[in-house]
Design a protein around this motif. Structure first.
Motif, short mmCIF file in Angstrom:
data_model
loop_
_atom_site.label_atom_id
_atom_site.label_comp_id
_atom_site.label_asym_id
_atom_site.label_seq_id
_atom_site.Cartn_x
_atom_site.Cartn_y
_atom_site.Cartn_z
N ASN A 228 6.89 13.88 -3.65
CA ASN A 228 5.83 13.29 -3.90
C ASN A 228 4.70 13.44 -2.95
O ASN A 228 3.47 13.63 -3.43
CB ASN A 228 6.03 11.81 -4.43
CG ASN A 228 4.86 11.18 -4.73
OD1 ASN A 228 4.12 11.56 -5.35
ND2 ASN A 228 4.62 9.79 -4.38
N VAL B 269 1.56 7.85 -7.24
CA VAL B 269 1.56 9.40 -7.15
C VAL B 269 0.56 9.67 -5.96
O VAL B 269 -0.71 9.07 -5.92
CB VAL B 269 1.01 10.21 -8.33
CG1 VAL B 269 0.69 11.16 -8.24
CG2 VAL B 269 1.67 9.53 -9.63
N LEU C 96 6.17 6.39 -10.87
CA LEU C 96 5.01 6.73 -9.81
C LEU C 96 3.77 6.45 -10.47
O LEU C 96 2.87 5.72 -9.92
CB LEU C 96 5.02 8.09 -9.29
CG LEU C 96 6.23 8.63 -8.69
CD1 LEU C 96 6.02 10.11 -8.34
CD2 LEU C 96 6.21 7.96 -7.07
N ASP C 97 3.65 6.79 -11.61
CA ASP C 97 2.36 6.76 -12.29
C ASP C 97 2.09 5.23 -12.68
O ASP C 97 0.88 4.86 -12.43
CB ASP C 97 2.14 7.56 -13.53
CG ASP C 97 0.60 7.43 -14.26
OD1 ASP C 97 -0.09 7.78 -13.61
OD2 ASP C 97 0.75 6.91 -15.46
N TYR D 2 8.32 10.66 -11.77
CA TYR D 2 6.81 10.78 -12.15
C TYR D 2 6.24 9.33 -12.95
O TYR D 2 5.28 8.92 -12.72
CB TYR D 2 6.36 11.91 -12.90
CG TYR D 2 4.88 11.96 -13.38
CD1 TYR D 2 4.10 12.25 -12.29
CD2 TYR D 2 4.39 11.53 -14.41
CE1 TYR D 2 2.63 12.10 -12.58
CE2 TYR D 2 3.29 11.43 -14.63
CZ TYR D 2 2.26 11.71 -13.69
OH TYR D 2 0.90 11.57 -13.91
N ASP E 209 -0.02 16.18 -11.84
CA ASP E 209 1.11 15.64 -10.94
C ASP E 209 2.60 15.52 -11.87
O ASP E 209 3.40 15.40 -11.15
CB ASP E 209 0.83 14.42 -9.85
CG ASP E 209 0.35 15.11 -8.73
OD1 ASP E 209 0.80 15.91 -8.11
OD2 ASP E 209 -0.60 14.20 -8.25
#
Length: 791
Positions: free
Chosen positions: A75, A339, A333-334, A330, A652
């Motif tokens: 990341n 991110v 993270l988002d 992901y 990302d």
């Protein structure tokens, strides 16, 4: 042939691995990180063989130790690992992947001697500042201010940035007589207000000529981190959240009564409302540290309300009940706004000529001049993104899930230290005095060979794949295939199947009737396109005077004496009566055969849609049509089309793999569903696409698709194990080119148009064609049921 290359110049990204529960080790990492270009955005992570219970509970980590380190390093896009000398080098190597590793002592010694082998150090940056900012007498009070702190003042050393003692000493010796340099002594444990505002401090020097960017440009995470002065886990996490790109202030719970803390908080509230506030409601996040108890929380709430009243701004505070999870997948993270941001000095696009699939160009330079010498292996890095013209659609534009070694093999590079692949990006490292970048453009076939090799499969192109390559070349690439997106064009091309010859005048009449258009210009344009794309060819149709059968002859075959293609007897060209010579057209190669191109038409229409709507304007894709996947002990699997897609929005997320079963007007059969199920089981995370030129699916097809959907809808993740997408004539042959997905996009939240677009699109196609709930609706129902049971 030209290739578009986007270069993003960025500093080398470091990760510092520290000894667990050691403030001294963490402080050493801070001191080294502050001495590097972009160093404040390098994570500092304690290295455990197995994550400790206190560390897991403190941050709310729910993944295994190995996953925690792999996802964190990925990341943050870490290039080099610097580790505490007391740590096991073997343990460091276990998590380093193909990254360079170096100990604290070795790294510091190289910095001191000016022999740094990675990155740009503070000594170079200070010389640049000296030359560019302080060469002449200034009319303001700007200074370079590098304070020193008490060694036990860990929180302020982390917040402001405290240089390594030996590095600081060398800087003092170099600039002690300079009028623009100062070295103040700060005695307070935490009092950032004592530092000079109009100055280049450690952070400003580290970020000299750098900008901060986010692939998700529509948000910027900000928060107040409530912390205890000596809580190491929280101080580490504060550093790492800031390294993600969060705007944070640490709020020491012990200092709330201090006037400077009230001012600091009020200033942050005003900044937040002014820069990130809403006209409706201003909600500022508050992250409680792990040592904050219920008594502290009451004290904190009263303090924050006092600050809000004092600032005279309407703001509410929202407690984060968890720490942002930069070690997760992901989607998490988002959702957590975790991110990692990226630092860059320039982001430029240019076209470069390709010579026999080989490309050579120079990396974009730094925004300042630094000394070149032989000790420095790597100055900085350049993120490379490629985009291709349509006639190069068999090139690998999107790259994912292969190793750096695979990349070097595919593109024919010999210096392996110059490249590094992450799960989402391709980086080239620029060395001292060497800005050359050269490599062979990767082909889709070579990329997928390595891609599927890592999944235990061998790839082999079959006849349809070779045919697709030739046809798309004739069409002039995907752009040349756009005209196939009308059913009327498809019907005209179908006239030439089975070797049929169509005379010129009948063809004109058929085109006008099919398109319901009497415009002669339109007719001539279509025939010209069919000829230019080598779908049909012009010739003369003549009747043999012996057997009275018609034969087709190309213009260069016309002679005074002709040989009949049926009876092989000779007859004379009817020059005396030109009306007997009928100009006509016939299909070329696969377009003259029965159902040899039909499936490929759907392949091309899928690619048109993917490039136009899914990859979007600045995204990339890697398509490969017509191949087989073999694996020992398993059935051979045929794939009509595989496309790796990387969207320019939500960059990302990385690239997504679509595996397509393509039909024209034939039904999907049981073997098609069986094959796609085996593909999905072998390649979890992929999207299985069923594409047809029919308007509707049969009941059998719908029933089989429902079974397949149910097979992959397991667990509670953000998306099914494999997404399934249904594309019909409406999407593949829209009445208006850019209206293909309007029906689905209108049902999406704005968020989903940027993040998770492909998986959400897939779910909406299932809702329409199979009349079932989307995965999001299924999860929502599960949650409602859980709430009811818990009451």
């Amino acid at each position: 042939m030209y290739v578009g290359i986007n270069q993003r110049v960025a500093p080398i990204k470091f990760c510092f691995l520290t000894r667990p529960n050691s403030k001294k080790s963490f402080d050493s990492a801070v001191g080294l990180s502050c001495a590097l270009w972009g160093g404040f955005y390098s994570p500092i992570i304690p290295l455990y063989k197995n994550l400790s219970e206190s560390f897991i509970n403190g941050l709310g980590i729910s993944v295994p130790t190995e996953t925690y380190y792999y996802n964190t390093l990925d990341n943050y896009n870490v290039d080099v690992i610097v580790y505490d000398d007391t740590l096991s080098e073997e343990l460091v190597k276990e998590i380093s992947d193909d990254r360079n590793i170096i100990s604290f002592t070795q790294f510091k010694d190289k910095l001191i001697r000016g022999h740094s082998s990675n990155g740009i150090d503070i000594f170079q940056l200070l010389e640049c500042l000296n030359e560019n900012e302080f060469k002449y007498v200034r009319n303001d009070s700007l200074k370079i201010s590098l304070p020193t702190f008490n060694k036990n003042a860990l929180l302020i050393r982390t917040t402001i940035g405290a240089l390594n003692e030996d590095i600081h000493k060398k800087i003092n010796e170099r600039f002690k007589d300079s009028k623009f340099y100062e070295n103040p002594r700060i005695k307070q444990n935490y009092k950032p207000s004592e530092t000079r505002l109009n100055a280049y401090g450690p952070y400003e020097i580290s970020m000299y000529k750098l900008s901060i960017g986010r692939e998700q440009g529509w948000y910027r995470a900000s928060a107040i981190y409530v912390i205890k002065n000596n809580d190491l886990i929280d101080i580490q996490n504060f550093w790492n959240l800031r390294a993600l790109g969060w705007n944070l202030i640490p709020l020491p719970i012990e200092e709330l009564s201090q006037e400077y803390i009230i001012k600091l908080t009020c200033d942050f509230i005003e900044w937040y409302v002014r820069n990130e506030g809403s006209t409706v409601m201003n909600i500022l996040n508050v992250i409680p540290g792990i040592g904050i108890n219920s008594k502290d929380a009451k004290k904190l709430n009263a303090f924050l309300n006092t600050c809000a009243d004092k600032s005279k701004l309407k703001v509410q505070f929202a407690n984060y009940n968890w720490k942002p999870r930069y070690w997760e997948d992901y989607q998490t993270l988002d959702a957590d706004k975790a991110v990692s941001c990226f630092q860059y000095s320039s982001n430029e696009y240019d076209q470069h000529e390709v010579d026999h699939d080989y490309i050579r160009f120079e990396a974009n330079d730094l925004p300042f001049k630094i000394e070149n010498h032989g000790f420095r292996d790597t100055f900085y890095k350049v993120e490379i993104e490629m985009s291709f013209n349509d006639d190069s659609f068999l090139k690998a534009g999107a790259i994912s899930d292969i190793t750096t070694a695979d990349w070097n093999s595919i593109v024919g590079t010999y210096d392996r230290k110059k490249w590094r692949l992450t799960s989402k990006k391709v980086f080239h490292y620029v060395r001292s005095g060497d800005r050359r970048i050269q490599f062979q453009i990767p082909s889709a076939k070579d990329f997928y060979t390595e891609f599927f090799k890592h999944k235990g499969k061998t790839l082999e192109i079959h006849s349809n794949g070779k045919l697709a390559e030739e046809v798309i070349k004739n069409l002039g690439g995907l752009r040349g295939a756009y005209f196939l997106g009308k059913i009327e064009t498809f019907e005209i091309i179908s006239l030439f199947e089975n070797g049929k010859v169509i005379e010129h005048q009948p063809l004109i009449g058929t085109i006008k009737r099919t398109f319901k258009n009497n415009n002669n210009g339109h007719v001539e344009s279509l025939i010209y396109t069919l000829l230019d794309d080598k779908i049909i060819e012009l010739g003369a149709q003549l009747k043999c005077t012996v057997c009275h059968q018609k034969s087709f002859f190309l213009p260069n075959q016309l002679q005074n004496t002709m040989t009949c293609n049926v009876c092989r007897r000779s007859f004379e060209l009817p020059s005396y009566n030109p009306n007997e010579i009928k100009w006509a057209y016939r299909g070329i190669g696969p377009f003259s055969r029965n159902n040899k191109v039909g499936g490929l038409m759907t392949v091309f229409l899928c690619l048109n849609l993917f490039k136009r709507e899914l990859a979007d304007m600045f995204g990339a894709l890697t398509p490969l049509a017509g191949f087989e996947l073999k694996q020992e002990g398993k059935e051979k699997l045929e794939v009509d089309l595989a496309t790796l897609i990387k969207r320019s929005v939500g960059n990302d997320q990385g690239a997504e793999l679509l595996l397509c079963e393509c039909k024209t007007f034939n039904d999907f059969e049981q073997e098609d569903f069986n094959r796609m199920k085996m593909l999905g089981d072998d390649i979890p995370g992929s999207t299985l696409v069923f594409a047809t030129l029919k308007d509707k699916l049969t009941k059998f097809e719908k029933d089989q698709l429902k079974l397949l959907v149910d097979h992959y809808r397991k667990g509670n993740d953000h998306r099914p194990i494999n997404s399934i997408m249904i594309l019909t004539r409406k999407e593949l042959m829209p009445s208006e080119v850019y209206d293909a997905l309007n029906e689905y996009e209108s049902q999406m939240h704005a968020y989903h148009r940027n993040e998770g677009f492909i998986s959400n699109l897939s779910e909406l196609t299932l809702k329409k064609h199979l009349k079932i709930k989307t995965w999001g609706e299924v999860l929502s129902d599960k949650w409602e049921e859980h709430i009811k049971k818990s009451k």
